[in-house]
Motif scaffolding. Structure first.
Motif, PDB file in Angstrom:
ATOM      1  N   LYS A 118      -2.493   2.695  -9.264  1.00 14.62           N
ATOM      2  CA  LYS A 118      -1.355   1.879  -8.811  1.00 14.62           C
ATOM      3  C   LYS A 118      -1.197   1.973  -7.289  1.00 14.62           C
ATOM      4  O   LYS A 118      -1.126   0.971  -6.590  1.00 14.62           O
ATOM      5  N   SER A 119      -1.157   3.222  -6.806  1.00 20.66           N
ATOM      6  CA  SER A 119      -0.968   3.397  -5.358  1.00 20.66           C
ATOM      7  C   SER A 119      -2.153   2.826  -4.591  1.00 20.66           C
ATOM      8  O   SER A 119      -1.983   2.247  -3.515  1.00 20.66           O
ATOM      9  N   SER A 120      -3.349   2.948  -5.160  1.00 19.42           N
ATOM     10  CA  SER A 120      -4.539   2.405  -4.484  1.00 19.42           C
ATOM     11  C   SER A 120      -4.470   0.888  -4.388  1.00 19.42           C
ATOM     12  O   SER A 120      -4.877   0.307  -3.378  1.00 19.42           O
TER      13      SER A 120
ATOM     14  N   LEU B 228       0.323   4.706   0.979  1.00 17.44           N
ATOM     15  CA  LEU B 228       0.835   5.568  -0.084  1.00 17.44           C
ATOM     16  C   LEU B 228      -0.174   6.659  -0.420  1.00 17.44           C
ATOM     17  O   LEU B 228      -1.381   6.410  -0.427  1.00 17.44           O
ATOM     18  N   PRO B 229       0.317   7.848  -0.715  1.00 19.61           N
ATOM     19  CA  PRO B 229      -0.609   8.906  -1.129  1.00 19.61           C
ATOM     20  C   PRO B 229      -1.263   8.526  -2.459  1.00 19.61           C
ATOM     21  O   PRO B 229      -0.587   8.013  -3.345  1.00 19.61           O
ATOM     22  N   SER B 230      -2.550   8.725  -2.552  1.00 18.72           N
ATOM     23  CA  SER B 230      -3.224   8.486  -3.830  1.00 18.72           C
ATOM     24  C   SER B 230      -4.201   9.627  -4.059  1.00 18.72           C
ATOM     25  O   SER B 230      -4.625  10.282  -3.113  1.00 18.72           O
TER      26      SER B 230
ATOM     27  N   THR C  77      -0.039  11.964  -8.990  1.00 17.75           N
ATOM     28  CA  THR C  77       0.262  11.944  -7.554  1.00 17.75           C
ATOM     29  C   THR C  77       1.660  11.450  -7.223  1.00 17.75           C
ATOM     30  O   THR C  77       2.438  12.127  -6.570  1.00 17.75           O
ATOM     31  N   THR C  78       1.945  10.225  -7.664  1.00 17.76           N
ATOM     32  CA  THR C  78       3.243   9.648  -7.319  1.00 17.76           C
ATOM     33  C   THR C  78       4.291  10.212  -8.276  1.00 17.76           C
ATOM     34  O   THR C  78       4.150  10.082  -9.485  1.00 17.76           O
ATOM     35  N   ASN C  79       5.324  10.861  -7.700  1.00 13.87           N
ATOM     36  CA  ASN C  79       6.284  11.496  -8.627  1.00 13.87           C
ATOM     37  C   ASN C  79       7.696  10.947  -8.542  1.00 13.87           C
ATOM     38  O   ASN C  79       8.630  11.529  -9.056  1.00 13.87           O
TER      39      ASN C  79
ATOM     40  N   VAL D 175       6.934  -1.948  -5.002  1.00 13.09           N
ATOM     41  CA  VAL D 175       7.488  -0.756  -5.638  1.00 13.09           C
ATOM     42  C   VAL D 175       6.397  -0.052  -6.439  1.00 13.09           C
ATOM     43  O   VAL D 175       5.821  -0.629  -7.367  1.00 13.09           O
ATOM     44  N   ASP D 176       6.126   1.178  -6.053  1.00 13.33           N
ATOM     45  CA  ASP D 176       5.145   2.009  -6.760  1.00 13.33           C
ATOM     46  C   ASP D 176       5.917   2.922  -7.707  1.00 13.33           C
ATOM     47  O   ASP D 176       7.040   3.330  -7.401  1.00 13.33           O
ATOM     48  N   SER D 177       5.330   3.225  -8.856  1.00 17.92           N
ATOM     49  CA  SER D 177       6.054   4.041  -9.834  1.00 17.92           C
ATOM     50  C   SER D 177       5.214   5.233 -10.263  1.00 17.92           C
ATOM     51  O   SER D 177       4.002   5.233 -10.092  1.00 17.92           O
TER      52      SER D 177
HETATM   53 MG    MG Z   1       0.362   6.791  -7.435  1.00 13.71          MG
END
Ligand code: MG
Ligand code: GTP
Length: 419
Positions: free
Chosen positions: A93-95, A106-108, A113-115, A181-183
């Motif tokens: 998702k972030s990628s 965004l960190p990936s 990863t995404t919290n 919006v990243d989740s």
């Molecule tokens: Mg992520």
């Protein structure tokens, strides 16, 4: 060259329709605000002079609209196109967001990863910073490393929203008012209802980032079933990400693709009933976010999109990603224009209609009182008549002004909407 430059894409992008529409409708509301203020002053002054022609209710109705119009203008200024990304942990998702933004923002990484929810939006003045919920402080961030660190440092709940402001001029999507919006992974959280209520109800487009190496999972499906109970016909795209992995299995590639396509289309058409089979073809894509991001980073440095070892079929995947972006831009712009501006234009119309009605009734009352006066002695009345004639003229003028405004607004709104 596989990718046209950001600027080229921008000038022909359907997103511009939203941007222009927003500007237009904002101009219209500036005028409405003008008229409402004029009318409010006029009606208040008239009431002081003549309590019969103008009653208290008229004054209140018109003056209350001053605040209401201001409120609409505030909402309008904040209106944007919102896209929300969902999918299981590590599907990319972030990628995907980074690839669309053409930068590692965004960190990936592997693992969870995404919290929490991360919202990326454009900032003015080339600033980059983040803001956590319930806190007005801007935390400066200059790099992904810093961002990841800032995010770790906070004790964040997965439901929380961190807003990341990134310079508008770095990406045309941000410049054109798209908010990403990243989740966190859909499989990690049990609070899906809360997620939907808090982050999804105003989204114009949803992107389900699936893993092309496996298949659509029940958790992913359930989430969108929930979404579609709360929103009528949400716009959903399905990205089968990590499609580069299929390159090593050339023999089965077509079969796998056909299977994914069929299942994804069935999900959208038969299960969720959010689109027709024809539309579904424009909603399902096979991509590699990782490759696209790398290619775009290379291009940014003036290097060819692919250097070194690359899996077979990269140009096709890159093309498919761009195709996704094109369809996405058309979809989000159309949806946002409808959901956001239609509401405003209805409000604008009803406000101007109400004011017109007030003017109409004042005019009628002014006419009626003038008729009454004709029965009274002539000489006494001459002076009175003169002022009331004046009053009548001004009211008439005001009424016409409002009448023209209503027509003008209606015309321009329907023109803007049909454009
Ligand atoms: Mg992520
Ligand atoms: P969470 O935030 O943990 O839910 O994961 P995510 O869905 O945001 O995934 P993320 O973008 O962090 O990617 C996970 C890992 O997969 C990273 O190491 C990426 O580099 C890698 N990855 C992402 N997209 C692709 C792809 O298309 N192909 C390949 N081979 N790897 C990918």
């Amino acid at each position: 060259t596989v990718a046209p430059s950001a600027d080229l894409r921008n000038s022909s992008s359907p997103l511009q329709r939203f941007v222009k529409g927003k500007r237009k409708i904002n101009d219209i509301f500036v005028e409405i605000e003008d008229y409402v203020l004029d009318s409010s002053n006029y009606v208040s002054a008239l009431r002081k002079e003549n309590k019969v022609i103008v009653d208290e209710g008229d004054v209140k109705l018109v003056t209350d609209y001053v605040q209401k119009i201001k409120g609409i203008r505030d909402v309008l200024a904040r209106d944007h196109m919102k896209v929300a990304f969902f999918g299981r942990t590590s599907n990319g998702k972030s990628s995907v967001i980074n690839a669309m933004l053409r930068d590692k923002i965004l960190p990936s990484g592997i693992g969870h990863t995404t919290n929490c929810f991360l919202q990326v939006e454009g900032s003015e003045n080339g600033e980059s910073y983040l803001m956590t919920e319930g806190c007005q402080d801007k935390q400066n961030v200059k790099s992904v490393g810093q961002l990841a660190h800032a995010l770790c440092k906070e004790k964040l709940n997965e439901n929380q929203l961190v807003r990341i402001f990134w310079p508008r001029d770095k990406c045309f999507l941000l410049r054109d008012d798209v908010v990403f919006v990243d989740s966190p992974g859909i499989d990690v959280s049990p609070n899906l209802d809360e997620w939907i209520d808090k982050h999804c109800l105003d989204a114009d487009v949803f992107v389900l980032v699936a893993n092309a190496e496996s298949t659509l999972m029940v958790t992913e499906k359930n989430f969108f079933h929930k979404v579609s109970t709360k929103l009528s016909k949400p716009n959903i795209f399905i990205l089968n990400n990590r499609w580069d992995a299929s390159a090593s299995e050339m023999d089965f590639q077509d079969q796998v693709r056909a299977q994914h396509l069929e299942r994804a289309a069935d999900f959208l058409v038969k299960e969720l009933k959010v689109c027709s089979p024809k539309e579904a073809n424009e909603r399902i894509f096979f991509v590699s976010a990782k490759e696209v991001l790398q290619a775009r980073l290379n291009e940014e440095k003036g290097m060819p999109p692919h250097s070194g070892a690359l899996a077979e079929g990269f140009p096709n995947r890159y093309f498919e990603f761009q195709d996704f972006e094109k369809k996405f831009e058309e979809c989000i712009s159309k949806s946002a224009i409808k959901t956001k501006f239609e509401q405003h234009s209805q409000r604008g119309k009803s406000v101007s209609q109400d004011i017109r009605d007030v003017m109409e009734s004042i005019y009628e009352k002014a006419l009626a009182t003038q008729k009454d006066k004709s029965f009274v002695k002539k000489d006494l009345n001459d002076k009175l008549n003169f002022t009331e004639q004046q009053l009548l003229l001004i009211t008439q003028e005001m009424k016409e002004k409002i009448h023209h405004m209503v027509e003008d607004v209606e015309q321009r709104v329907s023109k803007a909407l049909s454009e």
